[in-house]
Motif scaffolding. Structure first.
Motif, mmCIF file in Angstrom:
data_model
loop_
_atom_site.group_PDB
_atom_site.id
_atom_site.type_symbol
_atom_site.label_atom_id
_atom_site.label_comp_id
_atom_site.label_asym_id
_atom_site.label_seq_id
_atom_site.Cartn_x
_atom_site.Cartn_y
_atom_site.Cartn_z
ATOM 1 N N LEU A 13 59.743 39.458 -28.136
ATOM 2 C CA LEU A 13 59.041 38.984 -26.942
ATOM 3 C C LEU A 13 60.031 38.396 -25.954
ATOM 4 O O LEU A 13 60.999 37.736 -26.343
ATOM 5 N N GLU A 16 54.480 44.550 -30.683
ATOM 6 C CA GLU A 16 53.767 44.100 -31.868
ATOM 7 C C GLU A 16 54.411 44.684 -33.121
ATOM 8 O O GLU A 16 54.725 45.877 -33.176
ATOM 9 N N SER A 27 56.870 38.515 -33.153
ATOM 10 C CA SER A 27 57.049 39.750 -32.393
ATOM 11 C C SER A 27 58.265 39.625 -31.492
ATOM 12 O O SER A 27 58.642 38.515 -31.097
ATOM 13 N N CYS A 81 54.639 37.693 -20.144
ATOM 14 C CA CYS A 81 55.188 37.838 -21.500
ATOM 15 C C CYS A 81 55.182 39.322 -21.840
ATOM 16 O O CYS A 81 54.115 39.951 -21.867
ATOM 17 N N SER A 82 56.351 39.875 -22.097
ATOM 18 C CA SER A 82 56.482 41.282 -22.499
ATOM 19 C C SER A 82 56.832 41.291 -23.979
ATOM 20 O O SER A 82 57.794 40.642 -24.392
ATOM 21 N N TYR A 83 56.089 42.053 -24.774
ATOM 22 C CA TYR A 83 56.297 41.948 -26.225
ATOM 23 C C TYR A 83 56.011 43.281 -26.926
ATOM 24 O O TYR A 83 55.372 44.189 -26.381
ATOM 25 N N GLY A 127 58.726 33.990 -29.891
ATOM 26 C CA GLY A 127 59.083 35.394 -30.080
ATOM 27 C C GLY A 127 60.485 35.504 -30.650
ATOM 28 O O GLY A 127 61.059 34.532 -31.145
ATOM 29 N N TYR A 164 51.965 43.583 -22.274
ATOM 30 C CA TYR A 164 52.199 42.510 -21.303
ATOM 31 C C TYR A 164 51.051 41.509 -21.347
ATOM 32 O O TYR A 164 49.890 41.866 -21.588
#
Length: 711
Positions: free
Chosen positions: A502, A623, A500, A619-621, A259, A555
């Motif tokens: 992340l 897009e 992304s 994982c927080s991301y 990320g 998430y």
């Protein structure tokens, strides 16, 4: 979409500009003394192709993204601050002793086996700078011994008097209960407020790593602290350079987790190996968009050869305890293997085996290979390629670097030909065969140790030297087809533009989904969901701080699971973000059962031993729209080779004497163009070598297939 992506390597700085429907690639030599200079030169080249000024371009792009090897170089050269370490009483020797096999970590297999001569790496933190404090928290987070604050104040004064420029705090079990680490920071700020010591940083291990494992957590925090200053000044210089050029948005940094984030949300440790990881990310997007299936990503640059695996469906392999330099750390990082087999890899004579050894040392960009005429005296892979006729001395790197064949000949004569009593050309052919075999062996070993066969994968050959050595790698590996992907020479920079934003947060846990002794299933849903909510909160705050809305955050929950007390853990990605019923527990066990069978074979599962979760990871991301790859299959209508722009005498492995070889220009990149070897295609960005017995077929977006004529 208008975007600038940069991969700063050990030899070249690669730049990829997405400007609406146009994709521009450019390169410049890396300027290690000031990374901004190399970036400016690469950007200037791209702007000339777009017929626009640098200031105008930077004022219009939506983002500038950097992947860099700055942290890797700082570790190799030991350029960093004097660190002090505070640890729990009784743990002072855990870092200098490393782990049982610490003497071999990060070394080639041959050196790992040489136990009598084994030596552990010199510690980053000098032993006198490691001090203990009285405190103890048990495995469950209960405070067994309170923090001795009076002793702590003495220890802090001692570290400051010893010249500590940064302080790392690593206490036992602090990932379960960080109360003592947090209190240490409070006392440090009481004793030494910012106006007294300036900006001396203090890093707390539980904020860097969320998993148990005292040694790997300590090394992660130590490396992060050691690189903090170098990364702050190096990347800060890049950001200031962008500001001066008219770019007013936050600079983004690529992470080795796959990320990226803004500079103010990036830890130094996350940038190590971020360049090669960007190439693996590009390979993943290419596979998903074009249906290539299983992929081996191979990046041959000027300094190293990096290998990564992406299996069908875009699933990457992760290392959760990767090795950085000579130390094992505890951060989730996309798995890759690095070999010392780049264009600048130095070649020397191995007297014991009476042959040529290539790498792992590299000439880098300064002084570079002998042919760069910048003071390099030792022969490299690039020198061999030049003397074999593959490179144009007047048109290397788009004409920006003039090569001197006389220097290459002198270097090979002095260091190899005289020792081996062979001609310069024979030595150059041996270098080519050796480096190709080394790369092929690295690919085969990486695939087969994971249960795969090379023929079930599409092998991508990218980086500045990938298309030049693609046929040689395929020949040594025994495969009949290899692909130089779109934008091959700057493919990692292209991948940096597709990532992304992340953040990954994780926490060690003791969660038994199935207790074999009591024959009972997990039912404490609130505790599990509370941990997931806390990890989601941390990731959400990271992204909100960078200007995103809560509704934009996505998430992904991952669990490290194992049977009973097995040492081996298996990562399981699940679409369940909460556990609220027995059927959810059964679904997690079933997903683990299936994933374990894929990894170790059907029937190897042992649910009767119990099922445990050791780590919860979120994982927080966000897009982002990415670069679109078009079809990389050659068109049905194939075209004959265009008229060559010249010829050159070239020497090939396994072929006696020189062969007159046709040289083609940019016209050979027209989709559908087919050329049978021997031939060379020279473009602004790279050189495609078609060896005898091989066929070159161009596809869309400058993708090129190399196929054996007998395939």
């Amino acid at each position: 979409m208008k975007r600038v992506s940069v991969d700063i390597g050990g030899t070249f700085t690669d730049c990829f500009v997405a400007w609406g429907d146009r994709y521009i690639e450019s390169k410049a030599l890396t300027t290690h003394q000031n990374l901004a200079l190399g970036f400016n030169e690469a950007l200037k080249t791209a702007c000339r192709q777009l017929d626009i000024s640098e200031r105008e371009l930077l004022s219009q792009v939506d983002s500038v993204r950097y992947a860099t090897t700055l942290g890797t170089n700082a570790l190799i050269e030991r350029k960093g601050p004097r660190l002090g370490l505070l640890t729990t009483d009784g743990f002072r020797s855990s870092v200098p002793l490393t782990r049982a096999k610490g003497y071999g970590t990060g070394l080639p297999h041959k050196q790992q086996m040489d136990v009598p001569n084994a030596q552990r790496p010199d510690p980053i933190v000098p032993i006198p700078m490691i001090l203990e404090v009285r405190e103890r928290v048990d495995y469950a987070g209960a405070v067994v011994m309170p923090l001795d604050e009076d002793q702590l104040r003495d220890r802090l004064r001692e570290l400051v008097d010893l010249g500590a420029e940064a302080i790392v705090v690593v206490l036992a079990n602090s990932v379960v209960n960080p109360v003592h680490e947090l209190r240490i920071r409070e006392i440090f700020l009481e004793e030494y407020p910012g106006h007294m010591l300036g900006a001396i940083p203090m890093l707390l291990s539980h904020q860097v790593v969320g998993r148990k494992g005292e040694y790997v957590r300590a090394m992660s925090t130590i490396i992060d602290g050691f690189l903090h200053q170098v990364m702050y000044h190096g990347l800060g210089t890049l950001e200031l350079n962008l500001r001066n050029a008219g770019y007013d948005k936050p600079m983004l940094c690529n992470h080795n987790s796959g990320g990226m984030a803004q500079l103010n949300s990036t830890d130094a440790l996350q940038t190590v190996h971020s360049g090669p990881v960007s190439g693996i990310a590009a390979s993943e997007h290419l596979a998903l968009q074009t249906g290539l299936g299983n992929i081996v990503a191979t990046d041959m640059g000027g300094t190293s050869f990096d290998i990564g695996i992406v299996v069908e469906g875009g699933i990457k392999h992760y290392d959760f305890n990767p090795v950085i330099e000579r130390w094992m750390v505890s951060v989730p990082m996309v798995h890759l293997v690095t070999l010392g087999a780049g264009g600048g890899s130095i070649c020397h004579y191995d007297r014991m085996f009476q042959t040529v050894q290539v790498g792992p040392e590299s000439a880098g960009s300064d002084p570079g290979p002998a042919c760069y005429d910048r003071g390099g005296m030792k022969p490299t892979v690039t020198d061999a390629d030049l003397l074999l006729g593959y490179l144009d001395p007047a048109n290397y790197a788009g004409g920006h670097i003039k090569l001197n064949p006389r220097r290459s000949k002198q270097a090979i004569e002095a260091h190899l030909a005289d020792e081996m009593d062979e001609s310069v050309v024979d030595c150059a052919k041996l270098i080519k065969r050796t480096v190709d075999a080394n790369m092929a062996n690295g690919i085969a070993r990486e695939l087969r140790t994971r249960g795969y066969e090379p023929e079930h994968f599409t092998i991508l050959a990218y980086g500045g030297n990938g298309p030049l050595h693609a046929c040689g790698i395929a020949r040594a590996l025994g495969v009949k087809t290899i692909l130089a992907p779109p934008f091959a020479s700057v493919f990692s920079a292209c991948g940096a533009g597709n990532m992304s934003q992340l953040h990954i947060h994780e926490m060690s846990t003791w969660t038994t989904l199935f207790d074999a002794n009591r024959q009972a299933f997990f039912s404490d849903y609130d505790r599990f969901n509370g941990v997931v909510e806390e990890l989601e909160r941390r990731g959400r705050e990271d992204l909100l701080r960078q200007g995103f809305e809560p509704a934009q955050v996505r998430y992904r929950l991952e669990l490290d699971m194992r049977y009973g007390n097995q040492r081996v853990e298996t990562a399981v990605v699940t679409d369940l973000n909460r556990v609220t019923a027995p059927e959810h527990v059964l679904k997690l066990i079933e997903q683990f059962h299936e994933r374990y069978g894929e990894r170790f074979g059907a029937g190897s599962q042992t649910p009767e031993a119990g099922v445990r979760i050791n780590t919860i990871r979120v994982c927080s991301y966000i897009e982002h729209p990415g670069i679109r790859f078009r079809s990389i299959r050659p068109p049905e209508k194939l075209l004959p080779a265009p008229p060559p722009i010249g010829t050159r005498d070239c020497h090939f492995v396994g072929v006696d004497g020189a062969r007159k070889t046709a040289i083609y220009g940019e016209a050979a990149l027209t989709p559908g163009t087919r050329i049978d070897g021997p031939a060379i295609v020279v473009t602004r960005a790279t050189t495609y070598l078609i060896e005898p017995g091989w066929r070159y077929t161009a596809a869309d977006q400058n993708a090129v297939w190399f196929t054996r004529l007998d395939a």
